[in-house]
Design an enzyme around this catalytic site. Structure first.
Site, PDB file in Angstrom:
ATOM      1  N   GLN A 129       0.837  -1.202   0.000  1.00  0.00           N
ATOM      2  CA  GLN A 129       0.000   0.000   0.000  1.00  0.00           C
ATOM      3  C   GLN A 129       0.872   1.253   0.000  1.00  0.00           C
ATOM      4  O   GLN A 129       1.679   1.455   0.899  1.00  0.00           O
ATOM      5  CB  GLN A 129      -0.890  -0.012   1.252  1.00  0.00           C
ATOM      6  CG  GLN A 129      -1.798   1.188   1.424  1.00  0.00           C
ATOM      7  CD  GLN A 129      -2.603   1.084   2.714  1.00  0.00           C
ATOM      8  OE1 GLN A 129      -2.139   0.522   3.700  1.00  0.00           O
ATOM      9  NE2 GLN A 129      -3.819   1.594   2.708  1.00  0.00           N
ATOM     10  N   GLY A 130       0.693   2.109  -0.999  1.00  0.00           N
ATOM     11  CA  GLY A 130       1.474   3.339  -1.102  1.00  0.00           C
ATOM     12  C   GLY A 130       0.652   4.560  -0.740  1.00  0.00           C
ATOM     13  O   GLY A 130       0.152   5.265  -1.623  1.00  0.00           O
ATOM     14  N   TYR A 131       0.519   4.809   0.565  1.00  0.00           N
ATOM     15  CA  TYR A 131      -0.243   5.959   1.050  1.00  0.00           C
ATOM     16  C   TYR A 131       0.677   7.004   1.691  1.00  0.00           C
ATOM     17  O   TYR A 131       0.860   8.088   1.182  1.00  0.00           O
ATOM     18  CB  TYR A 131      -1.294   5.500   2.071  1.00  0.00           C
ATOM     19  CG  TYR A 131      -2.609   5.017   1.481  1.00  0.00           C
ATOM     20  CD1 TYR A 131      -2.683   4.537   0.180  1.00  0.00           C
ATOM     21  CD2 TYR A 131      -3.769   5.024   2.239  1.00  0.00           C
ATOM     22  CE1 TYR A 131      -3.881   4.085  -0.341  1.00  0.00           C
ATOM     23  CE2 TYR A 131      -4.979   4.583   1.729  1.00  0.00           C
ATOM     24  CZ  TYR A 131      -5.028   4.108   0.434  1.00  0.00           C
ATOM     25  OH  TYR A 131      -6.229   3.663  -0.076  1.00  0.00           O
ATOM     26  N   SER A 132       1.253   6.677   2.861  1.00  0.00           N
ATOM     27  CA  SER A 132       1.998   7.657   3.650  1.00  0.00           C
ATOM     28  C   SER A 132       3.243   8.159   2.924  1.00  0.00           C
ATOM     29  O   SER A 132       3.886   7.433   2.162  1.00  0.00           O
ATOM     30  CB  SER A 132       2.413   7.045   4.990  1.00  0.00           C
ATOM     31  OG  SER A 132       1.287   6.745   5.779  1.00  0.00           O
ATOM     32  N   SER A 164       4.529  -1.209   4.271  1.00  0.00           N
ATOM     33  CA  SER A 164       4.695  -2.548   4.843  1.00  0.00           C
ATOM     34  C   SER A 164       4.910  -3.595   3.751  1.00  0.00           C
ATOM     35  O   SER A 164       4.154  -3.657   2.777  1.00  0.00           O
ATOM     36  CB  SER A 164       3.462  -2.922   5.666  1.00  0.00           C
ATOM     37  OG  SER A 164       3.234  -1.972   6.681  1.00  0.00           O
ATOM     38  N   GLU A 247      -9.372  -1.594   5.902  1.00  0.00           N
ATOM     39  CA  GLU A 247      -8.202  -1.784   6.738  1.00  0.00           C
ATOM     40  C   GLU A 247      -8.551  -1.666   8.216  1.00  0.00           C
ATOM     41  O   GLU A 247      -8.188  -2.506   9.032  1.00  0.00           O
ATOM     42  CB  GLU A 247      -7.135  -0.749   6.373  1.00  0.00           C
ATOM     43  CG  GLU A 247      -5.855  -0.867   7.170  1.00  0.00           C
ATOM     44  CD  GLU A 247      -4.779   0.089   6.668  1.00  0.00           C
ATOM     45  OE1 GLU A 247      -3.596  -0.243   6.818  1.00  0.00           O
ATOM     46  OE2 GLU A 247      -5.117   1.168   6.138  1.00  0.00           O
ATOM     47  N   SER A 377      -3.331   7.191  12.506  1.00  0.00           N
ATOM     48  CA  SER A 377      -2.998   7.188  13.928  1.00  0.00           C
ATOM     49  C   SER A 377      -4.254   7.261  14.784  1.00  0.00           C
ATOM     50  O   SER A 377      -5.315   7.719  14.353  1.00  0.00           O
ATOM     51  CB  SER A 377      -2.076   8.362  14.261  1.00  0.00           C
ATOM     52  OG  SER A 377      -2.798   9.579  14.232  1.00  0.00           O
ATOM     53  N   ASN A 378      -4.133   6.813  16.035  1.00  0.00           N
ATOM     54  CA  ASN A 378      -5.303   6.795  16.913  1.00  0.00           C
ATOM     55  C   ASN A 378      -5.809   8.191  17.233  1.00  0.00           C
ATOM     56  O   ASN A 378      -6.989   8.383  17.531  1.00  0.00           O
ATOM     57  CB  ASN A 378      -4.978   6.022  18.190  1.00  0.00           C
ATOM     58  CG  ASN A 378      -4.972   4.524  17.948  1.00  0.00           C
ATOM     59  OD1 ASN A 378      -5.062   4.070  16.804  1.00  0.00           O
ATOM     60  ND2 ASN A 378      -4.870   3.742  19.006  1.00  0.00           N
TER      61      ASN A 378
END
Length: 395
Positions: A129-132, A164, A247, A377-378
């Protein structure tokens, strides 16, 4: 919700249980995305995925017309229960079956489904997955990786981070900015990119656990065919949110996960000596494990409610943020409690001599913080819950 199992559910359980008991010797030890211990361990996961695929037990909740079993909500729960019963887990071999596949079933063209779905179901193509990005983590819409049109292709330049399993992946689903002048939540597109193509460079990042599950990925003049665009150009944020909901809804809950961890904590307490007895003989220890177990059960039933959306043919909603938030924070508190139980033994690292359970508890404690950051993030999950579920004004 009616939690009684139907005759079809019971038959599903019998069939899967029989298959698992006949094939369990091929399963590797369960691990999660933060526990990648090199290529050999990853290949074990892939072999397990292919074994499940051969039996028709990979992505059981996908529609039958796409190669799944069309499993109902309760059958999906049965699937997890039967894996957990034998101390097993679904393979962690990339994000094709859990994220990209369901997203394509919702947004993909017929050509994309025919091209990618069969390979995902056979565990023949590994996805990341290429997000961040370095400047776009929780504020994902600030991403700056660019894709410029050039004939029948896009030309991609930029960088992703915390990717990841990228070092093992064949493909990546990638968010890129295709209109730099649009508002930041607009002008984003969702592309499917070959990780083996010219211009793609992967650099592993060493985590504080010592493992290399995360990576930096660099794109330099990478050509991507326009047919690999998912959804409409400049409307990729909608597609990306669908993926994120899948996710987040998959984190926490079930009879494995937190419930299984509670059982392991109890076993750890039973073998730790304390004042001539064991830690389990201490009522305060039993009370703490019971408290954690109650929270795990609550998360399990919250997950059941979330799964009803899929039964209705809908993508997961923002309720998935509750699962992600509560599940990862509970896991972190469990690992900290394990450190309290172990006392001085908590300082022994993974695989160290004399460590209880081969040092896995200290490893899990270090890895647990990562879960509160991954998948948004939470802190971001608190905002989503407040704004989209509780209807609170934006801060």
């Amino acid at each position: 919700m009616d939690f009684d199992f139907t005759a079809a559910d019971d038959e599903f359980r019998r069939e899967f249980r029989s298959w698992l008991e006949a094939n369990r010797s091929d399963a590797p030890p369960p691990r999660d995305i933060f526990m990648t211990e090199g290529k050999h361990a990853f290949e074990e996961q892939v072999r397990w995925g292919r074994k499940l695929a051969e039996g028709g037990w990979l992505a059981v909740n996908w529609p039958k017309e796409y190669g799944g079993r069309g499993a109902t909500v309760l059958q999906t729960i049965v699937y997890g229960e039967e894996l957990a019963r034998l101390g097993l887990a679904a393979p962690m071999m990339g994000l094709g079956t859990t994220l990209l596949g369901p997203t394509l079933l919702h947004w993909g063209t017929d050509e994309q489904k025919q091209r990618y779905i069969p390979k995902i179901l056979k565990a023949e193509e590994i996805w990341c997955q290429g997000y961040s990005e370095p400047g776009a983590g929780s504020d994902l819409a600030s991403l700056q990786t660019r894709a410029v049109e050039d004939g029948d292709d896009f030309i991609v330049n930029g960088q992703k981070v915390w990717t990841s399993l990228a070092q093992f992946a064949d493909m990546i689903f990638l968010l890129v900015r295709t209109d730099p002048d649009a508002p930041k939540h607009k002008g984003i597109s969702y592309l499917l990119v070959d990780m083996h193509g010219p211009g793609v460079t992967v650099r592993p990042l060493v985590e504080m656990t010592g493992n290399r599950g995360f990576n930096e990925v660099f794109f330099e003049d990478v050509r991507v065919p326009k047919k690999n665009l998912v959804g409409e150009k400049n409307q990729g944020w909608q597609v990306a949110m669908t993926t994120l909901m899948f996710e987040r809804s998959g984190i926490g809950g079930g009879d494995g996960g937190a419930l299984g961890m509670c059982r392991e904590l109890a076993e750890l307490a039973r073998k730790l000596p304390r004042n001539g007895c064991t830690a389990w003989d201490d009522a305060s220890v039993r009370q703490k494990v019971a408290e954690l177990y109650c929270e795990a059960v609550a998360i399990k039933y919250t997950g059941y409610r979330q799964l009803t959306r899929r039964l209705k043919g809908l993508p997961p909603g923002p309720e998935g943020s509750m699962m992600k938030l509560c599940g990862t924070e509970l896991n972190h508190r469990m690992q900290l409690f394990a450190m309290e139980l172990l006392g001085p033994y908590s300082q022994l690292e993974n695989h160290a001599e004399h460590a209880y359970d081969k040092g896995i508890w200290s490893f899990r404690m270090l890895a647990s913080r990562g879960g509160t950051i991954a998948a948004g993030s939470n802190q971001i999950q608190h905002n989503i819950i407040g704004e989209r579920i509780l209807g609170l004004p934006k801060g």
